[in-house]
Each structure stands twice: as structure tokens, then as C-alpha cells.
Design an enzyme around this catalytic site. Structure first.
Site, PDB file in Angstrom:
ATOM      1  N   GLU A 270       0.849  -1.198   0.000  1.00 45.54           N
ATOM      2  CA  GLU A 270       0.000   0.000   0.000  1.00 45.54           C
ATOM      3  C   GLU A 270       0.880   1.241   0.000  1.00 45.54           C
ATOM      4  O   GLU A 270       1.747   1.393   0.837  1.00 45.54           O
ATOM      5  CB  GLU A 270      -0.924  -0.016   1.239  1.00 45.54           C
ATOM      6  CG  GLU A 270      -1.699   1.267   1.460  1.00 45.54           C
ATOM      7  CD  GLU A 270      -2.498   1.752   0.241  1.00 45.54           C
ATOM      8  OE1 GLU A 270      -3.309   0.975  -0.288  1.00 45.54           O
ATOM      9  OE2 GLU A 270      -2.274   2.903  -0.186  1.00 45.54           O
TER      10      GLU A 270
ATOM     11  N   GLY B 251      -7.055   0.987   3.694  1.00 48.15           N
ATOM     12  CA  GLY B 251      -8.488   1.288   3.541  1.00 48.15           C
ATOM     13  C   GLY B 251      -8.818   1.963   2.230  1.00 48.15           C
ATOM     14  O   GLY B 251      -9.984   2.021   1.834  1.00 48.15           O
TER      15      GLY B 251
ATOM     16  N   THR C  13      -9.593   4.531  -0.896  1.00 49.84           N
ATOM     17  CA  THR C  13     -10.422   5.725  -1.089  1.00 49.84           C
ATOM     18  C   THR C  13     -11.616   5.752  -0.140  1.00 49.84           C
ATOM     19  O   THR C  13     -11.895   6.774   0.495  1.00 49.84           O
ATOM     20  CB  THR C  13     -10.955   5.763  -2.550  1.00 49.84           C
ATOM     21  OG1 THR C  13      -9.859   5.576  -3.430  1.00 49.84           O
ATOM     22  CG2 THR C  13     -11.651   7.066  -2.849  1.00 49.84           C
ATOM     23  N   CYS C  14     -12.331   4.643  -0.061  1.00 50.94           N
ATOM     24  CA  CYS C  14     -13.583   4.618   0.708  1.00 50.94           C
ATOM     25  C   CYS C  14     -13.381   5.144   2.122  1.00 50.94           C
ATOM     26  O   CYS C  14     -14.074   6.049   2.574  1.00 50.94           O
ATOM     27  CB  CYS C  14     -14.136   3.199   0.731  1.00 50.94           C
ATOM     28  SG  CYS C  14     -15.579   3.029   1.769  1.00 50.94           S
TER      29      CYS C  14
ATOM     30  N   HIS D 199     -46.969  -0.535   9.435  1.00 53.24           N
ATOM     31  CA  HIS D 199     -47.442   0.832   9.239  1.00 53.24           C
ATOM     32  C   HIS D 199     -46.905   1.717  10.346  1.00 53.24           C
ATOM     33  O   HIS D 199     -46.898   1.294  11.495  1.00 53.24           O
ATOM     34  CB  HIS D 199     -48.973   0.843   9.265  1.00 53.24           C
ATOM     35  CG  HIS D 199     -49.549   2.229   9.257  1.00 53.24           C
ATOM     36  ND1 HIS D 199     -49.572   2.998   8.121  1.00 53.24           N
ATOM     37  CD2 HIS D 199     -50.094   2.979  10.251  1.00 53.24           C
ATOM     38  CE1 HIS D 199     -50.123   4.169   8.411  1.00 53.24           C
ATOM     39  NE2 HIS D 199     -50.438   4.181   9.703  1.00 53.24           N
TER      40      HIS D 199
END
Ligand code: FAD
Length: 461
Positions: free
Chosen positions: A33, A38, A40-41, A445
Site C-alpha cells: 500500500e 483502507g 479511497t472509501c 405501518h
């Protein structure tokens, strides 16, 4: 040269979990890396933006509280605090993932920039300054995408913002000009409008979110304009000039007419392109297309045996959940002898404007183009009890159904919790539940979901 069983390049939404699972399954794995765990996100995509969208929503609610009988006399937006909250969230997500990777047996997390130098061989410029070569039997490329910078005269001379740098503003721009009326531009536009900026959006096409159906663009334009955002369509930015006052003057051709727009900040949001330029893919026989995206088959295999590409770098739908799903497909095919493919995969997505746009499957335009015998179910949210009660009736629910089989082919839910309602229809599509069944289904509902009864009642049989 160090030898591994598997090397994963890029710790995005596919790379991190894939490296971990491969290592736990007994493969000696390296995860390379160049920036932060991690991708971009976590660092400059979903996590920080949605954290800040939540602050913007709070400001909007405070400003509009009186409509629900609650008087908030005075409130202010604290940009340093919003940024601090966002940074804490990002660090928490990033550090959690990094610790998980570092404590995984069989896995080396290596910080550096990887380039192929030969078949199945990479050179990594380590962040420490040294260089090291690695080789492996299997390679997984998950290097993501990066912001596209348009070729506009004077752009390089102004301190323009990208979707990454805008996240670190400590003050609210007086007038934010955004080039690009798609998901990223609209999310930031509404966010900064709510923080107190004047916002102008310039879109080159004749409507915003031009890949969506026309009624979606129209409704969204209306919603954003009502909130106070200036939107220019058929607008091409031709140049920028920095004034002595520090302000920026943008030269814009709007429907063929020259206009000058003065602003204080410019955000470039015209798209993202796959990060392949410096990967040396030609050295290992991995083909790319005319946009720089790695070509793969439906099993995410590249043109080089044993080399896979996952996530944004392979082009196509650029979403976190797609990258993550790519990982599960590649892993299960390789390690569990499954026979999975990305062909016909449902691709849901949600734009986090307020209200949200939740999308799945075919749009009306696509259904028409394909010559399908389809019907459109559509109701305004002014018919939705939950929307009326909560005071937010903006938008509509729309579904495209097959007139013969009664299957749901696609949906666009523009409204409060639009992404969640869309996901219910996604489950119905995956499970083959027809619109007739949903029409008479019992929902609690008064949920938004309950209105799916009404949505399909609206269809004439
Ligand atoms: C502002 C913004 C908001 C977004 N919001 C959403 C959203 O709400 N929902 C959603 O689903 N998607 C969203 N996205 C898109 C999403 O972030 C991406 O689709 C996703 O992160 C792609 O993941 P990936 O695994 O393909 O690559 P990435 O996450 O980009 O990871 C790639 C990694 O590879 C590393 N890398 C690149 N080249 C090399 C190299 N040569 N050597 C070593 N490492 C390298 C990079 O540093 C990076 O860490 C958003 C994007 C942006 C920009």
C-alpha cells in the site's frame, strides 16, 4: 528477491480483506500500500463524505425546525469541529483495519509504491526510501482510481479543490463553484450549501446526473434549486483567472453564451480514472483498455495468467460494495473452488444527496432501449404517509417491471431513506418476488416500505 505465494497491490475495499483471508488460509501473502490502509472509501471517499453529509443534514434540520413546530433561535456551523469529527472517524476506521492486517499471521503489510518490472515481479519503492523486489505465484491488483483533472486554461494557476482536498477545509467557502453535476459534485454542493456557502454547479450535459432517467434529473434539479443552489447545464468552463482580490473568475460557455462567474473556491468533480499509469503492466502482460482500465473476464482474471484485477481499477461501476464483492468472488473461486462470475451481478447504488437516490437494475431509458415489454410504476412521495408525517415529501418512488413476467427489473427511489427502500426491491429482484406479491404484502405501518403496496397498486393491469 523475496518470494510470496500471493501479492496484493492496494489495500482498498478488495485488497485488505482478500490479503487477510489468503493469509489465514495458509498462503504467504504481502499487501503493498502506497498511502493509507483502507483506500479511497475509508480515507477520502465514503466514510469522510457521509460523516460530513450528516453534519450538513443537522444544519438543514436546525434551519428548518420551525416547520415542525420547534424554534431554534440561533445555530452556527463549526467547520473545525466538523473536520475533527470526520478525521476521528477516518482514523478509527483506518487504524482498526491496519491493526487487523498487522496482527494476521502469514501476512506482511508493506508501505510502498509497486511497479511490475517483469513477469510476476514487482519493485516496491518503500515509503522508508529503500527499494525492494518481490515475486509471487498470484497477483491481485486493487489500485483503485484517482481524480481526473480537466484541461482548462488557468486551472493550474488557481488553488482548485478536489474531492480529497475539500475534506480538509477549515472554513466555509464564500462561493464554491463546482465543475461537474454528478454524484460527487452534487453531494458536496448540497453539503456546502447547508454549511453556508453560495454554491454554483456547472454541468456540461443538458442535465445533471445525466446517466439517470430524465424525470430524476428534473426532480433533483428542482430540489437542489429550491434549496438555493445555482445549476447551469450545457455549461463548459473554458478558463480561470485569479483576481488581485484573491477571488477567482471563471469563464463559462452556457448554451453557447459566454458568462463570467466570480467565486472564491473551485471544486473539480468531473470523474475518476483507473490508477494504472505507473504500474508497469506491460512488463507482465496485463492488458488495459482505452481508458486505462485493466481488462478482465467475468471471473476478474486479467490477460496474464495468475494476475487478477479487482475494484475501480478494472473500470465499470465504481463503488465500495462492488470492490468488496469482487474480493469474495475471486477468493471463493480460487480457494473454495466455486464458479462465481460478475456477469449479471445486480449493481445497487445510492447517491447521498438529501433526499437520497437509491438505484438498482434497469432504468426506464435502458428498458426502452432494449425493447423490453415493460411498465413503469411511479408515485410521488406526497402520497407516502411516512413522508407526510416526517415532513419530507420531496421526490418519488419509481419501479420498472416486466409486463409479462411481473418481475421487477429496476427501481429508482428518490426520497428520504431512498437507499434503504431500494434495497428492499433489490432483495425482491434477487429472490424473484413479483410486483403483484409486493402489492399485497404486509409491511408495518407507517413505514416508508409500506408505500411499496401503493407503488405497485398504481400499475394498471
Ligand atoms: C468523494 C467520494 C465519495 C464516494 N462515496 C461513495 C459512496 O458513498 N458509496 C460507494 O459505494 N462508493 C463511493 N465512492 C467510491 C468508492 O470510494 C470507490 O469505488 C472504492 O473506494 C473503490 O475501492 P477500490 O478497492 O477499487 O480502490 P481504492 O479504495 O481506491 O484503493 C486503492 C488503493 O491502492 C493504493 N495504490 C494505488 N496504486 C498503488 C501502487 N502502485 N502501489 C501500492 N499501492 C497502490 C491506493 O493508495 C489505495 O489505497 C466515493 C468516492 C469518492 C471519491
Amino acid at each position: 528477491m523475496k518470494q510470496y505465494d500471493a501479492i496484493v497491490i492496494g489495500s482498498g475495499q478488495a485488497g485488505g480483506p482478500l490479503a487477510k483471508k489468503l493469509a489465514l488460509a495458509g498462503k504467504k501473502t504481502a499487501l503493498i500500500e502506497k498511502r493509507w490502509v483502507g483506500g479511497t472509501c475509508v480515507n477520502d471517499g465514503c466514510t469522510p463524505t457521509k460523516t460530513m453529509v450528516a453534519s450538513a443534514k443537522m444544519a438543514y434540520m436546525a434551519a428548518n425546525a420551525a416547520s415542525l413546530g420547534v424554534n431554534i433561535k440561533k445555530f452556527s456551523v463549526d467547520m473545525p469541529q466538523i473536520r475533527k469529527r470526520k478525521d476521528e472517524m477516518v482514523h478509527q476506521f483506518r487504524n482498526g483495519s491496519q491493526k487487523g492486517l498487522e496482527s494476521t499471521r502469514n501476512l506482511d503489510l508493506i508501505f510502498g509504491d509497486a511497479t511490475f518490472t517483469a513477469d510476476k515481479t514487482i519493485l516496491v519503492k518503500l515509503n522508508s526510501g529503500r527499494e525492494k523486489e518481490f515475486t509471487a505465484d498470484l497477483f491481485f491488483i486493487n489500485t483503485g482510481a484517482k481524480t481526473v483533472t480537466p484541461d482548462i486554461e488557468g486551472l493550474a494557476d488557481i488553488d482548485y479543490l478536489t474531492s480529497t482536498t475539500i475534506l480538509d477545509l477549515e472554513t466555509v467557502p464564500e462561493h464554491l463553484l463546482i465543475i461537474g453535476g454528478n454524484y460527487i459534485g452534487l453531494e458536496f454542493g448540497q453539503m456546502f450549501m447547508r454549511f453556508g456557502s453560495k454554491v454554483t454547479i456547472l454541468e456540461r450535459s443538458d442535465r445533471i446526473v445525466s446517466r439517470e432517467d430524465e424525470d430524476i434529473s428534473e426532480e433533483l434539479t428542482q430540489i437542489l434549486k429550491t434549496e438555493g443552489i445555482n445549476i447551469y447545464t450545457k455549461a463548459t468552463t473554458t478558463g480561470f483567472k485569479k483576481k488581485i482580490s484573491g477571488k477567482i473568475s471563471a469563464l463559462v460557455s452556457v448554451d453557447g453564451k459566454e458568462e463570467k462567474i466570480k467565486c472564491t473556491h473551485v471544486l473539480v468533480a468531473v470523474g475518476r480514472s483507473p490508477q494504472t499509469a505507473t504500474l508497469g503492466l506491460d512488463k507482465t502482460g496485463v492488458e488495459i483498455d482505452e481508458h486505462g482500465a485493466i481488462r478482465t473476464n467475468y471471473k476478474l482474471e486479467t490477460s496474464a495468467p495468475g494476475v487478477y484485477a479487482l475494484g475501480d481499477v478494472k473500470g465499470g461501476p465504481a463503488f465500495t460494495h462492488i470492490s468488496y464483492n469482487d474480493y469474495t468472488i475471486v477468493y471463493r473461486n480460487l480457494m473454495e473452488k466455486a464458479d462465481l462470475s460478475i456477469k449479471d451481478r445486480l449493481v445497487p447504488y445510492c447517491m447521498f444527496t438529501d433526499p437520497q437516490l437509491g438505484r438498482i437494475g434497469l432504468s426506464e431509458t435502458e428498458a426502452k432501449k432494449r425493447g423490453i415489454n415493460y411498465k413503469v410504476a411511479k408515485i410521488p412521495n406526497t402520497w407516502v404517509a411516512r413522508a407526510i408525517e416526517t415532513g419530507d415529501t420531496r421526490g418519488f418512488m419509481k419501479a420498472i417491471v416486466d409486463a409479462d413476467t411481473k418481475q421487477i427489473l429496476g427501481a429508482a427511489i428518490l426520497g428520504a431513506e431512498g437507499g434503504e427502500i431500494m434495497s428492499i426491491l433489490q432483495m425482491a429482484m434477487a429472490g424473484g418476488i413479483t410486483y403483484e406479491e409486493i402489492r399485497y404484502f404486509v409491511f408495518a405501518h407507517p413505514l416508508f416500505a409500506e408505500s411499496l403496496n401503493n407503488l405497485f397498486m398504481a400499475l394498471e393491469d
